[in-house]
Design a protein around this motif. Structure first.
Motif, mmCIF file in Angstrom:
data_model
loop_
_atom_site.group_PDB
_atom_site.id
_atom_site.type_symbol
_atom_site.label_atom_id
_atom_site.label_comp_id
_atom_site.label_asym_id
_atom_site.label_seq_id
_atom_site.Cartn_x
_atom_site.Cartn_y
_atom_site.Cartn_z
ATOM 1 N N ASN A 424 59.469 177.311 26.233
ATOM 2 C CA ASN A 424 58.645 178.037 27.205
ATOM 3 C C ASN A 424 57.851 177.088 28.093
ATOM 4 N N THR A 425 57.355 176.014 27.485
ATOM 5 C CA THR A 425 56.608 175.015 28.272
ATOM 6 C C THR A 425 57.497 174.502 29.399
ATOM 7 N N ARG A 426 58.731 174.165 29.038
ATOM 8 C CA ARG A 426 59.658 173.636 30.064
ATOM 9 C C ARG A 426 59.896 174.667 31.155
ATOM 10 N N SER A 427 60.076 175.918 30.738
ATOM 11 C CA SER A 427 60.393 176.938 31.735
ATOM 12 C C SER A 427 59.184 177.198 32.656
ATOM 13 N N ILE A 428 57.980 177.215 32.074
ATOM 14 C CA ILE A 428 56.779 177.444 32.902
ATOM 15 C C ILE A 428 56.592 176.282 33.881
ATOM 16 N N LEU A 429 56.751 175.060 33.366
ATOM 17 C CA LEU A 429 56.545 173.910 34.246
ATOM 18 C C LEU A 429 57.636 173.852 35.320
ATOM 19 N N GLY A 430 58.833 174.275 34.952
ATOM 20 C CA GLY A 430 59.909 174.331 35.945
ATOM 21 C C GLY A 430 59.533 175.279 37.074
ATOM 22 N N ASP A 431 58.931 176.377 36.701
ATOM 23 C CA ASP A 431 58.509 177.331 37.721
ATOM 24 C C ASP A 431 57.392 176.770 38.600
ATOM 25 N N LEU A 432 56.490 176.046 37.931
ATOM 26 C CA LEU A 432 55.383 175.437 38.677
ATOM 27 C C LEU A 432 55.925 174.488 39.750
ATOM 28 N N LEU A 433 57.016 173.807 39.397
ATOM 29 C CA LEU A 433 57.584 172.838 40.340
ATOM 30 C C LEU A 433 58.145 173.497 41.593
ATOM 31 N N ARG A 434 58.301 174.802 41.563
ATOM 32 C CA ARG A 434 58.797 175.491 42.775
ATOM 33 C C ARG A 434 57.668 175.764 43.766
ATOM 34 N N MET A 435 56.442 175.576 43.317
ATOM 35 C CA MET A 435 55.315 175.955 44.185
ATOM 36 C C MET A 435 55.307 175.254 45.547
ATOM 37 N N PRO A 436 55.574 173.944 45.625
ATOM 38 C CA PRO A 436 55.527 173.322 46.961
ATOM 39 C C PRO A 436 56.439 174.020 47.964
ATOM 40 N N ASP A 437 57.653 174.383 47.527
ATOM 41 C CA ASP A 437 58.575 175.063 48.450
ATOM 42 C C ASP A 437 58.061 176.448 48.815
ATOM 43 N N LEU A 438 57.507 177.138 47.819
ATOM 44 C CA LEU A 438 56.993 178.487 48.100
ATOM 45 C C LEU A 438 55.817 178.417 49.074
ATOM 46 N N LEU A 439 54.973 177.395 48.880
ATOM 47 C CA LEU A 439 53.829 177.246 49.787
ATOM 48 C C LEU A 439 54.308 176.902 51.196
ATOM 49 N N ALA A 440 55.327 176.059 51.271
ATOM 50 C CA ALA A 440 55.843 175.658 52.590
ATOM 51 C C ALA A 440 56.423 176.878 53.321
ATOM 52 N N GLN A 441 57.159 177.677 52.569
ATOM 53 C CA GLN A 441 57.777 178.865 53.181
ATOM 54 C C GLN A 441 56.681 179.835 53.643
ATOM 55 N N SER A 442 55.671 179.981 52.826
ATOM 56 C CA SER A 442 54.581 180.884 53.167
ATOM 57 C C SER A 442 53.834 180.408 54.414
ATOM 58 N N LEU A 443 53.657 179.101 54.486
ATOM 59 C CA LEU A 443 52.950 178.522 55.643
ATOM 60 C C LEU A 443 53.719 178.795 56.933
ATOM 61 N N THR A 444 55.027 178.609 56.869
ATOM 62 C CA THR A 444 55.847 178.843 58.063
ATOM 63 C C THR A 444 55.716 180.299 58.511
ATOM 64 N N VAL A 445 55.828 181.218 57.551
ATOM 65 C CA VAL A 445 55.734 182.642 57.896
ATOM 66 C C VAL A 445 54.337 182.953 58.445
ATOM 67 N N ALA A 446 53.330 182.443 57.761
ATOM 68 C CA ALA A 446 51.948 182.771 58.150
ATOM 69 C C ALA A 446 51.647 182.309 59.568
ATOM 70 N N LYS A 447 52.079 181.094 59.892
ATOM 71 C CA LYS A 447 51.751 180.573 61.231
ATOM 72 C C LYS A 447 52.463 181.357 62.328
ATOM 73 N N ASP A 448 53.569 181.962 61.955
ATOM 74 C CA ASP A 448 54.326 182.739 62.912
ATOM 75 C C ASP A 448 53.747 184.157 63.072
ATOM 76 N N VAL A 449 53.453 184.793 61.939
ATOM 77 C CA VAL A 449 53.157 186.227 61.954
ATOM 78 C C VAL A 449 51.663 186.538 62.087
ATOM 79 N N VAL A 450 50.821 185.662 61.534
ATOM 80 C CA VAL A 450 49.415 186.040 61.397
ATOM 81 C C VAL A 450 48.606 186.001 62.713
ATOM 82 N N PRO A 451 48.787 184.998 63.589
ATOM 83 C CA PRO A 451 47.908 184.953 64.770
ATOM 84 C C PRO A 451 47.854 186.250 65.584
ATOM 85 N N PRO A 452 48.995 186.894 65.910
ATOM 86 C CA PRO A 452 48.865 188.148 66.656
ATOM 87 C C PRO A 452 48.144 189.239 65.865
ATOM 88 N N LEU A 453 48.333 189.239 64.531
ATOM 89 C CA LEU A 453 47.629 190.239 63.708
ATOM 90 C C LEU A 453 46.125 190.029 63.791
#
Ligand code: M6R
Length: 601
Positions: A424-453
């Motif tokens: 379980n430790t390995r699986s949780i840490l593996g998931d944690l390692l995906r965070m940089p990509d998830l944050l990057a994807q979120s940033l791209t979407v946010a910068k595109d969608v949020v300003p007009p909102l």
């Protein structure tokens, strides 16, 4: 709060004072001031309700040859007395030879002021700090040595604080503190005092931290008197200068938001291996524990909420968050690990919580971005967040850094104590390692969608934020960011709570931001607000208003909980707060009434 500095230097005192004040401006920026001894034994005092940058401009026109190398300076976060030039520090005594800069609150100020007025002193400000100048005036007038006079004066002032006094007649400068930070150092350029090491970090190789009871005088070496029989230890110090540049960004907050995906990658590279092997926890050399209490304020408290949830969900370990300013009411169970979460490591509420009788003897782990801070010195062990200096007052990248660091520590500790198995430790840490990509994807979407909102929300007086489970904590962080930056009302709720009262607030057009981490129950809550005409902004997967959530939404772990919940949901809310603030003409790096480090209770 407030930042205080002092120097006795062979170089330019005004140059030093301004550089130091700029570095300490994060502590408060309501007003700024300096007093420098002049060659004729007087003092040049410059004060104003502007920022340090303007002080620099004013100083540029001054004839430096009239000045000695002795001076004090202050950047203020107002407590007593409004924001005005007359309330800006330094404050002076009736004779104009004693000048004081002060950080803290004098709780018996009214009593002292009445006594001093009755003895004929004249006050020229509304601030509590001015009593120090007049108390010192009486002591020095009675022939007491300046250092002893300060010792007597601080004893007469109740409450916590730090103060530095310049006597412009003699050119002597002395400082003391009680339960508030003040550090001193010398170098070939002279001797210095400051609220923290950033006030002279680039000039010195070591420093000393004043303790309650110390009085220090600027000299080379520093001259120590006061109640303590020895002088404080010398702390070696390697200065790593921070990159304060904007690098093409319009403000620091924009830059700091953008830094988050890469920062997350760096933090996880540093911690995940050690968390998996258990070395991260073992290296801290802390005793085993059975419960966790995470103490913090504001954004750090929110980050603590995610870390506490990780202890509960993965280790079935009782873990709670404690609002530092309310910590006196907390009852800690046996074998509790206290985690103090603070970006600055100087937050008075956190430091004072740890000093409470109810925390006596507890093991404290600090998770902080400042390894030289009071908190780092106070804790039994520290783990650095390593976010780099955050200049925007609104915490952004340090929040992400605290969450990832805290969760990595939690997993390491739980795994070492046999509460999470290796797979379980390995699986949780593996998931944690995906965070940089998830944050990057979120940033791209946010910068595109949020300003007009954001532009569409300019006329709204308030915004409701909703979430479920870990999403509640992110909703709380989104609401805090919005209030702090836009000066508009924002309130977060667990989405299920809405129908128990707050739903009455929702009418046609009410903005409601939902951290939509998926599932039928939050879908039901979204439907409830939509049915009442809310202006819905969902942060979720495809089809949501801001489709910024990735795997943390789509593919839950077997135990049904992602290591940090939908951490990437915070980025659109940071961007929303900043964009709306800009639409409303706010200063996003220095919101009104706030400071980066909150050193008063
Ligand atoms: O330095 P700290 O993390 O202890 O500060 C705690 C809060 O004052 C801080 O997080 C504050 O809430 C932020 N400025 C919010 O953006």
């Amino acid at each position: 709060m407030c930042g205080i500095v002092a120097c006795r230097t062979d170089g330019s005192p005004t140059g030093y004072l301004c550089d130091a004040l700029q570095a300490l401006e994060y502590r408060g920026y309501d007003s700024v001031g300096i007093a420098v001894q002049t060659r004729d034994g007087g003092a040049l005092r410059l004060r104003g309700t502007h920022r340090v940058a303007e002080l620099v401009e004013r100083i540029a026109d001054l004839p430096q040859s009239d000045l000695t190398g002795v001076g004090i300076g202050h950047t203020r976060w107002a407590t007593h007395g409004g924001v005005s030039e007359r309330n800006a520090h330094p404050h002076s005594d009736c004779s104009g030879s004693i000048h004081v800069v002060h950080n803290g609150i004098i709780e018996n100020c009214e009593e002292l002021r009445s006594e001093l007025l009755a003895r004929g002193h004249e006050f020229s400000s509304d601030v509590d700090s001015e009593v120090i100048a007049h108390l010192m005036e009486e002591e020095v007038g009675a022939g007491v040595d300046l250092a002893d006079a300060l010792s007597h004066t601080i004893d007469r002032c109740e409450g916590s604080g730090a103060m530095v006094i310049m006597d412009s007649d003699s050119g002597r400068v002395v400082g003391a503190c009680r339960r508030a930070p003040l550090v001193g150092a010398t170098s070939s350029n002279g001797s210095f005092l400051a609220s923290d090491i950033s006030g002279f970090g680039s000039l010195v190789a070591s420093f000393q931290v004043l303790r309650d009871g110390d009085v220090v005088e600027l000299a080379v070496p520093l001259r120590w008197t006061g109640r303590n029989p020895d002088q404080p230890p010398v702390v070696p110090h390697e200065w790593t200068s921070s990159d304060m540049g904007l690098h093409g960004y319009p403000d620091h907050m924009a830059k700091e938001i953008d830094e988050q995906p890469e920062l997350a990658g760096r933090i996880l590279d540093r911690l995940v291996g050690a968390a998996g092997s258990g070395a991260l926890w073992r290296g801290l050399e802390l005793p085993a524990f059975e419960r966790v209490a995470i103490v913090g304020c504001g954004t750090s408290l929110n980050a603590g909420g995610i870390v506490a949830a990780a202890f509960r969900r993965f280790g079935l370990m009782p873990a709670e968050t404690v609002i530092a300013s309310e910590a006196a009411d907390t009852v800690l169970g046996p074998r509790t690990l206290v985690i103090a979460m603070s970006q600055s490591g100087e937050t008075a509420d956190v430091l004072h919580a740890l000093d409470g009788d109810n925390f006596a003897g507890s093991t404290v782990l600090a998770i902080t971005n400042n390894p030289n801070s009071s908190l780092a010195r106070r804790a039994n062990a520290i783990v650095e967040c390593s976010a780099g200096q955050e200049i925007g007052v609104a915490a952004t990248k340090t929040f992400v850094a605290q969450v990832l660091t805290g969760v990595a520590v939690a997993i390491s500790a739980l795994s070492e104590q046999g509460r999470v198995d290796r797979a379980n430790t390995r699986s949780i840490l593996g998931d944690l390692l995906r965070m940089p990509d998830l944050l990057a994807q979120s940033l791209t979407v946010a910068k595109d969608v949020v300003p007009p909102l954001a532009s569409q929300l300019a006329a709204s007086q308030g915004v409701i934020f909703l979430g479920r489970s870990a999403g509640v904590v992110y909703a709380a962080e989104g609401a805090l960011k919005l209030k702090e930056l836009t000066y508009r009302w924002a309130q977060h709720y667990p989405a299920g709570e809405l129908k128990h009262g707050p739903l009455a607030l929702v009418e046609e057009g009410t903005p409601v931001v939902v951290v939509d981490s998926g599932g039928a129950r939050i879908a039901g809550n979204i439907a409830e607000v939509a049915a009442r005409g809310a202006r819905l902004i969902t942060i979720g997967g495809p089809g949501s208003t801001i489709p910024a959530l990735g795997r943390s939404l789509m593919a839950p772990l077997d135990n049904g909980f992602q290591p940090c919940g939908p951490l990437e949901s915070v980025i659109p809310m940071q961007v929303l707060a900043r964009e709306l603030a800009l639409v409303l003409g706010r200063d996003v790096d220095k919101p009104r009434n706030l400071a980066k480090s909150v050193t008063v209770e």
